[in-house]
Design a protein around this motif. Structure first.
Motif, PDB file in Angstrom:
ATOM      1  N   GLY A   1       0.822  -1.205   0.000  1.00 50.65           N
ATOM      2  CA  GLY A   1       0.000   0.000   0.000  1.00 50.65           C
ATOM      3  C   GLY A   1       0.858   1.257   0.000  1.00 50.65           C
ATOM      4  N   TYR A   2       0.203   2.390  -0.200  1.00 54.36           N
ATOM      5  CA  TYR A   2       0.911   3.665  -0.276  1.00 54.36           C
ATOM      6  C   TYR A   2       0.366   4.645   0.755  1.00 54.36           C
ATOM      7  CZ  TYR A   2       2.887   2.140  -4.709  1.00 54.36           C
ATOM      8  OH  TYR A   2       3.569   1.446  -5.680  1.00 54.36           O
ATOM      9  N   LEU A   3       1.253   5.455   1.315  1.00 54.13           N
ATOM     10  CA  LEU A   3       0.819   6.529   2.195  1.00 54.13           C
ATOM     11  C   LEU A   3       0.185   7.636   1.368  1.00 54.13           C
ATOM     12  CD1 LEU A   3       3.792   6.953   4.700  1.00 54.13           C
ATOM     13  CD2 LEU A   3       1.622   5.801   5.080  1.00 54.13           C
ATOM     14  N   GLU A   4      -0.774   8.309   1.937  1.00 54.91           N
ATOM     15  CA  GLU A   4      -1.427   9.423   1.257  1.00 54.91           C
ATOM     16  C   GLU A   4      -0.573  10.671   1.436  1.00 54.91           C
ATOM     17  OE1 GLU A   4      -4.062   9.442  -0.660  1.00 54.91           O
ATOM     18  OE2 GLU A   4      -4.375   7.280  -0.421  1.00 54.91           O
ATOM     19  N   VAL A   5       0.493  10.767   0.680  1.00 54.44           N
ATOM     20  CA  VAL A   5       1.372  11.925   0.740  1.00 54.44           C
ATOM     21  C   VAL A   5       1.919  12.190  -0.656  1.00 54.44           C
ATOM     22  CG1 VAL A   5       3.278  10.417   1.465  1.00 54.44           C
ATOM     23  CG2 VAL A   5       3.469  12.888   1.769  1.00 54.44           C
TER      24      VAL A   5
ATOM     25  N   THR B   1       9.703  16.762  -4.763  1.00 41.76           N
ATOM     26  CA  THR B   1      10.591  16.637  -3.606  1.00 41.76           C
ATOM     27  C   THR B   1      11.971  16.181  -4.066  1.00 41.76           C
ATOM     28  OG1 THR B   1       8.714  16.047  -2.194  1.00 41.76           O
ATOM     29  CG2 THR B   1      10.916  15.515  -1.373  1.00 41.76           C
ATOM     30  N   LEU B   2      13.006  16.934  -3.686  1.00 45.50           N
ATOM     31  CA  LEU B   2      14.347  16.641  -4.167  1.00 45.50           C
ATOM     32  C   LEU B   2      15.279  16.136  -3.077  1.00 45.50           C
ATOM     33  CD1 LEU B   2      14.905  19.734  -6.504  1.00 45.50           C
ATOM     34  CD2 LEU B   2      14.086  17.448  -7.139  1.00 45.50           C
ATOM     35  N   THR B   3      15.070  16.596  -1.845  1.00 43.04           N
ATOM     36  CA  THR B   3      16.005  16.258  -0.774  1.00 43.04           C
ATOM     37  C   THR B   3      15.320  15.483   0.347  1.00 43.04           C
ATOM     38  OG1 THR B   3      15.614  18.276   0.504  1.00 43.04           O
ATOM     39  CG2 THR B   3      17.274  18.372  -1.246  1.00 43.04           C
TER      40      THR B   3
ATOM     41  N   LYS C   1       7.175  16.675   4.429  1.00 45.28           N
ATOM     42  CA  LYS C   1       5.886  16.297   3.837  1.00 45.28           C
ATOM     43  C   LYS C   1       5.310  15.039   4.485  1.00 45.28           C
ATOM     44  CE  LYS C   1       6.490  18.424  -0.713  1.00 45.28           C
ATOM     45  NZ  LYS C   1       6.465  18.211  -2.175  1.00 45.28           N
ATOM     46  N   ILE C   2       6.147  14.046   4.722  1.00 42.16           N
ATOM     47  CA  ILE C   2       5.672  12.807   5.327  1.00 42.16           C
ATOM     48  C   ILE C   2       5.201  13.052   6.752  1.00 42.16           C
ATOM     49  CG2 ILE C   2       6.368  10.506   6.102  1.00 42.16           C
ATOM     50  CD1 ILE C   2       8.250  10.409   3.685  1.00 42.16           C
TER      51      ILE C   2
ATOM     52  N   ASP D   1      20.313  17.384   3.410  1.00 44.66           N
ATOM     53  CA  ASP D   1      20.337  17.975   2.074  1.00 44.66           C
ATOM     54  C   ASP D   1      20.645  16.953   0.991  1.00 44.66           C
ATOM     55  OD1 ASP D   1      22.919  17.491   2.828  1.00 44.66           O
ATOM     56  OD2 ASP D   1      23.718  19.434   2.185  1.00 44.66           O
ATOM     57  N   GLN D   2      20.611  15.668   1.339  1.00 46.03           N
ATOM     58  CA  GLN D   2      20.945  14.623   0.375  1.00 46.03           C
ATOM     59  C   GLN D   2      19.779  14.351  -0.566  1.00 46.03           C
ATOM     60  OE1 GLN D   2      22.696  11.244   2.243  1.00 46.03           O
ATOM     61  NE2 GLN D   2      22.763   9.997   0.380  1.00 46.03           N
ATOM     62  N   ALA D   3      20.087  14.192  -1.837  1.00 41.48           N
ATOM     63  CA  ALA D   3      19.054  13.918  -2.835  1.00 41.48           C
ATOM     64  C   ALA D   3      18.448  12.545  -2.584  1.00 41.48           C
ATOM     65  CB  ALA D   3      19.645  13.984  -4.231  1.00 41.48           C
TER      66      ALA D   3
END
Length: 277
Positions: free
Chosen positions: A44-48, A53-55, A62-63, A88-90
């Motif tokens: 399943g997937y979280l509703e987010v 989102t890059l980093t 957001k999560i 700051d990591q991708a």
């Protein structure tokens, strides 16, 4: 696995999910999406919405907001190494996300079930037996029970173990049958003293990669789960004497199963066919 304690909140009960980047060229069982999505190991997937989102820092914000948790209760880990991602990591194609529930919500339930006043009282115990419990999770502080040699938590709704569970280095016998566990934490393989493991009738569909590190394991029962395959690393468990996998979906076993020379029996099929070495 490398672990970073929560700093901005008191959290527990690690819940591991997979965030997978999907593009228009990715084949998935869900509708296509641009950007990463937070996927549960169960499918399943979280509703987010993580589009754009890059980093790691942006994803955590957001999560956390979507789950109603402080940001300190969200951790992102590299999927292949288990190493925490820098702020700051991708975000790579695959990352693990660890959500931590709040200690103040989980610890009181554990203390009531164990008949203890505080966690310090439990840390001195060598055995803990909780049958017919109502626990759905264990606090991260459970990893402080370093004297535990025998643990039995059976016949209840327990659905996840904290990442700190791997700190129970003295644990020799573990019985978690008749619960609702869907996954085991990656730290599980740190239980190097574990000799007997009972996980019958849970909801396990996979075993962690670290499972092959349980070098002292002699007896393993995984009856009545949802396993469809066994990891190759199970062949590293050379001390095994008894393995039970009936009432799963396992149709084949790793080619290296013959390396388990110490095994006396291996039960695989629903008809309880036993292979003896």
């Amino acid at each position: 696995m490398c672990w970073i304690p929560a700093s901005s909140c008191s959290c527990s009960g690690a819940f591991v999910i997979m965030a997978t980047v999907m593009t228009t060229t990715t084949i998935t069982r869900t509708p296509r999406n641009v950007g990463p999505r937070a996927q549960l190991l169960s499918g399943g997937y979280l509703e987010v919405d993580l589009t754009g989102t890059l980093t790691s820092s942006q994803a955590r914000v957001k999560i956390a907001a979507a789950q109603g948790l402080p940001i300190g209760c969200v951790r992102l880990l590299n999927e292949s190494t288990g190493v925490p991602l820098e702020e700051d990591q991708a975000i790579p194609d695959d990352v693990k996300v660890v959500l931590l529930t709040l200690d103040h919500e989980v610890e009181p339930e554990l203390l009531r079930a164990a008949g203890a006043v505080n966690m310090e009282e439990l840390t001195a115990q060598q055995t803990l037996d909780l049958e017919f419990h109502r626990l759905t999770a264990l606090p991260e502080s459970f990893g402080q029970l370093l004297n535990l040699q025998m643990l039995q938590i059976t016949d209840g709704p327990l659905s996840m173990l904290p990442e700190s569970f791997g700190q129970l280095l003295a644990l020799q016998s573990l019985n978690l049958r008749y619960n609702e566990l869907g996954t085991l934490p990656e730290s599980f393989g740190q239980l190097r003293a574990l000799q007997s493991l009972e996980l019958e009738r849970n909801q396990l569909s996979t075993l962690p990669e670290s499972f092959g590190q349980l070098s002292a394991l002699q007896s393993l029962c995984l009856n009545r789960n949802k396993l469809s395959a066994l990891p190759e690393r199970i062949c590293q468990l050379v001390a095994l004497q008894s393995v039970k996998l009936t009432c799963n979906e396992v149709s084949t076993i790793p080619d290296c199963i013959g390396q388990l020379l110490a095994s006396q029996s291996l039960e695989l099929n629903d008809d309880e066919l036993c292979l003896y070495f």
